[in-house]
Design a protein around this motif. Structure first.
Motif, PDB file in Angstrom:
ATOM      1  N   ILE A 294      93.709  42.443 -10.797  1.00 18.52           N
ATOM      2  CA  ILE A 294      94.499  43.222 -10.227  1.00 18.52           C
ATOM      3  C   ILE A 294      95.865  43.641 -10.740  1.00 18.52           C
ATOM      4  N   LEU A 295      96.402  42.836 -11.297  1.00 22.23           N
ATOM      5  CA  LEU A 295      97.899  42.819 -11.709  1.00 22.23           C
ATOM      6  C   LEU A 295      98.075  43.446 -13.137  1.00 22.23           C
ATOM      7  N   ASN A 296      96.959  43.935 -13.643  1.00 21.21           N
ATOM      8  CA  ASN A 296      97.059  44.625 -14.829  1.00 21.21           C
ATOM      9  C   ASN A 296      97.582  46.046 -14.837  1.00 21.21           C
ATOM     10  N   GLN A 297      97.821  46.351 -13.526  1.00 19.31           N
ATOM     11  CA  GLN A 297      98.329  47.723 -13.408  1.00 19.31           C
ATOM     12  C   GLN A 297      99.769  47.234 -12.851  1.00 19.31           C
ATOM     13  N   LYS A 298     100.494  48.396 -12.733  1.00 25.03           N
ATOM     14  CA  LYS A 298     101.969  48.259 -12.442  1.00 25.03           C
ATOM     15  C   LYS A 298     102.004  48.259 -10.577  1.00 25.03           C
ATOM     16  N   VAL A 299     102.655  47.204 -10.201  1.00 28.21           N
ATOM     17  CA  VAL A 299     102.698  47.172  -8.864  1.00 28.21           C
ATOM     18  C   VAL A 299     104.165  46.846  -8.390  1.00 28.21           C
ATOM     19  N   ASP A 300     104.635  47.708  -7.475  1.00 28.41           N
ATOM     20  CA  ASP A 300     105.827  47.844  -7.009  1.00 28.41           C
ATOM     21  C   ASP A 300     106.228  46.783  -5.547  1.00 28.41           C
ATOM     22  N   ILE A 301     105.052  47.165  -4.904  1.00 28.00           N
ATOM     23  CA  ILE A 301     104.797  46.427  -3.389  1.00 28.00           C
ATOM     24  C   ILE A 301     103.564  45.877  -3.497  1.00 28.00           C
ATOM     25  N   PHE A 302     103.429  44.581  -3.001  1.00 36.52           N
ATOM     26  CA  PHE A 302     102.172  43.927  -3.083  1.00 36.52           C
ATOM     27  C   PHE A 302     101.890  43.646  -1.477  1.00 36.52           C
ATOM     28  N   LEU A 303     100.946  43.965  -0.661  1.00 34.55           N
ATOM     29  CA  LEU A 303     100.608  43.860   0.662  1.00 34.55           C
ATOM     30  C   LEU A 303      99.526  42.929   0.694  1.00 34.55           C
ATOM     31  N   LEU A 304      99.827  41.410   0.779  1.00 25.62           N
ATOM     32  CA  LEU A 304      98.737  40.683   1.160  1.00 25.62           C
ATOM     33  C   LEU A 304      98.077  40.375   2.361  1.00 25.62           C
ATOM     34  N   GLU A 305      96.808  40.720   2.466  1.00 18.24           N
ATOM     35  CA  GLU A 305      96.387  40.352   3.803  1.00 18.24           C
ATOM     36  C   GLU A 305      94.797  39.838   3.693  1.00 18.24           C
ATOM     37  N   LEU A 306      94.833  38.647   3.420  1.00 13.76           N
ATOM     38  CA  LEU A 306      93.597  37.785   3.498  1.00 13.76           C
ATOM     39  C   LEU A 306      93.842  36.375   4.416  1.00 13.76           C
ATOM     40  N   GLY A 307      92.704  35.784   4.719  1.00 10.87           N
ATOM     41  CA  GLY A 307      92.941  34.426   5.265  1.00 10.87           C
ATOM     42  C   GLY A 307      91.623  34.441   6.358  1.00 10.87           C
ATOM     43  N   ALA A 308      91.530  35.335   7.017  1.00  9.27           N
ATOM     44  CA  ALA A 308      90.559  35.600   8.247  1.00  9.27           C
ATOM     45  C   ALA A 308      89.189  35.140   7.925  1.00  9.27           C
ATOM     46  N   ASN A 309      88.687  35.445   6.804  1.00 10.88           N
ATOM     47  CA  ASN A 309      87.362  35.084   6.517  1.00 10.88           C
ATOM     48  C   ASN A 309      87.250  33.684   6.139  1.00 10.88           C
ATOM     49  N   ASP A 310      88.301  32.999   5.926  1.00 19.89           N
ATOM     50  CA  ASP A 310      88.396  31.822   5.642  1.00 19.89           C
ATOM     51  C   ASP A 310      88.140  31.011   6.604  1.00 19.89           C
ATOM     52  N   GLY A 311      88.580  31.456   7.743  1.00 21.73           N
ATOM     53  CA  GLY A 311      88.415  30.622   9.141  1.00 21.73           C
ATOM     54  C   GLY A 311      86.952  30.919   9.576  1.00 21.73           C
ATOM     55  N   LEU A 312      86.535  32.295   9.419  1.00 18.81           N
ATOM     56  CA  LEU A 312      85.008  32.205   9.728  1.00 18.81           C
ATOM     57  C   LEU A 312      84.148  31.452   9.113  1.00 18.81           C
ATOM     58  N   ARG A 313      84.288  31.086   7.732  1.00 23.38           N
ATOM     59  CA  ARG A 313      83.383  30.102   6.907  1.00 23.38           C
ATOM     60  C   ARG A 313      83.786  28.718   7.066  1.00 23.38           C
ATOM     61  N   GLY A 314      84.641  28.456   7.979  1.00 25.71           N
ATOM     62  CA  GLY A 314      85.022  26.885   8.097  1.00 25.71           C
ATOM     63  C   GLY A 314      85.850  26.397   6.990  1.00 25.71           C
ATOM     64  N   VAL A 315      86.591  27.235   6.240  1.00 27.60           N
ATOM     65  CA  VAL A 315      87.406  26.622   5.037  1.00 27.60           C
ATOM     66  C   VAL A 315      88.480  25.950   5.524  1.00 27.60           C
TER      67      VAL A 315
ATOM     68  N   ASP B 209     107.751  57.445 -12.924  1.00 24.97           N
ATOM     69  CA  ASP B 209     108.755  57.372 -11.828  1.00 24.97           C
ATOM     70  C   ASP B 209     107.822  57.130 -10.768  1.00 24.97           C
ATOM     71  N   THR B 210     106.571  57.254 -10.650  1.00 23.28           N
ATOM     72  CA  THR B 210     105.670  56.865  -9.469  1.00 23.28           C
ATOM     73  C   THR B 210     105.565  55.329  -9.323  1.00 23.28           C
ATOM     74  N   LYS B 211     105.950  55.141  -7.848  1.00 19.50           N
ATOM     75  CA  LYS B 211     105.780  53.336  -7.591  1.00 19.50           C
ATOM     76  C   LYS B 211     104.516  53.136  -6.991  1.00 19.50           C
ATOM     77  N   THR B 212     103.903  52.023  -6.925  1.00 22.20           N
ATOM     78  CA  THR B 212     102.872  51.832  -6.413  1.00 22.20           C
ATOM     79  C   THR B 212     102.841  50.527  -5.425  1.00 22.20           C
ATOM     80  N   ILE B 213     102.072  51.084  -4.258  1.00 20.07           N
ATOM     81  CA  ILE B 213     101.977  49.962  -3.174  1.00 20.07           C
ATOM     82  C   ILE B 213     100.595  49.523  -3.238  1.00 20.07           C
ATOM     83  N   LEU B 214     100.179  48.388  -3.666  1.00 25.76           N
ATOM     84  CA  LEU B 214      98.876  47.706  -3.518  1.00 25.76           C
ATOM     85  C   LEU B 214      98.649  46.890  -2.224  1.00 25.76           C
TER      86      LEU B 214
END
Length: 251
Positions: free
Chosen positions: A127-148, A66-71
């Protein structure tokens, strides 16, 4: 790639006055050292971890069907880089808010210092080998740092979203937006910001326009590097995330 894209970026919010701009531009080189340097600084931390079954026979009582997961899937902001205790990072603060309401959610901190969208794309299936009910995606800043190239950042984020939606179609995705400093040029700054807004609209995602709202560029809320939030800064970040997360988990 434009001249602006070849410059190194650093993780702060747009600054309204020139003195503040000059002050925080000074930290560009420091941030490069943090994001690209010592591998020992890179770590994955998990909030409210349950103990190994071999060490704690109560594990099955902690996590039930019954436990829900926020990743929280992100970089050093999510990982809580520079904090003495990872439990002060914003994912742990979210857990405190959830517990206070008596909600049956467990927050997992899957932040990795220095992580780029490419790195996130490479580890998303694991990462998705586990049960995930809510997925918070926080990426992109380091791309800018590295000139991607921004087109690559956009494509990588879309791939991560696609994998989550395909592998775990019932998972709710929250996309956290990021800002770049204005010294990169208005066109470049606007295009970077627009990546997140476009992806949120295209994929019909819950959206946090700027995860460092009211924190980025505020000296008292950031560590000595001028980049990573302090304990108090993480509390504000948690409030920003909570504004979007709470309606989802309480409806």
């Amino acid at each position: 790639m434009s001249k602006a894209q070849n410059n190194h970026l650093h993780l702060i919010s747009p600054i309204s006055t020139m003195p503040k701009l000059l002050k925080f531009c000074y930290f560009i080189f420091t941030l490069l050292l943090f994001s690209c340097g010592n591998d020992k600084a890179e770590k994955t931390v998990e909030t409210k971890q349950v103990k190994e079954a071999t060490n704690d026979t109560e594990q099955n009582d902690v996590i039930t069907n019954d436990t829900k997961t926020i990743l929280c899937f992100g970089d050093s902001i999510t990982a809580g880089m520079g904090l003495e205790d990872s439990n002060d990072a914003y994912p742990a603060v979210l857990q405190q808010k959830i517990d206070a309401l008596g909600l049956n959610y467990t927050v997992i901190n899957s932040g990795l210092s220095g992580e780029t969208t490419s790195g996130g794309k490479n580890r998303i299936n694991w990462i998705l080998n586990q049960k995930v009910d809510i997925f918070l995606l926080e990426l992109g800043a380091n791309d800018g740092l590295r000139g991607v190239p921004l087109s690559e950042t956009r494509a990588n984020l879309q791939t991560i979203i696609d994998v989550v939606q395909k592998k775990s179609p019932k998972t709710t995705i929250i996309l956290a937006g990021m800002e770049l400093p204005p010294n990169m040029g208005q066109d470049y700054t606007n295009e970077f910001r627009q990546i997140f807004a476009d992806l949120a609209e295209k994929n019909k995602l819950a959206f946090i326009p700027f995860i460092l709202k009211d924190v980025g560029g505020v000296a008292d809320l950031n560590q000595d590097d001028g980049i990573h939030p302090t304990v108090e800064g993480h509390k504000i970040v948690a409030d920003t995330v909570w504004d979007v997360l709470k309606p989802i988990i309480t409806k």
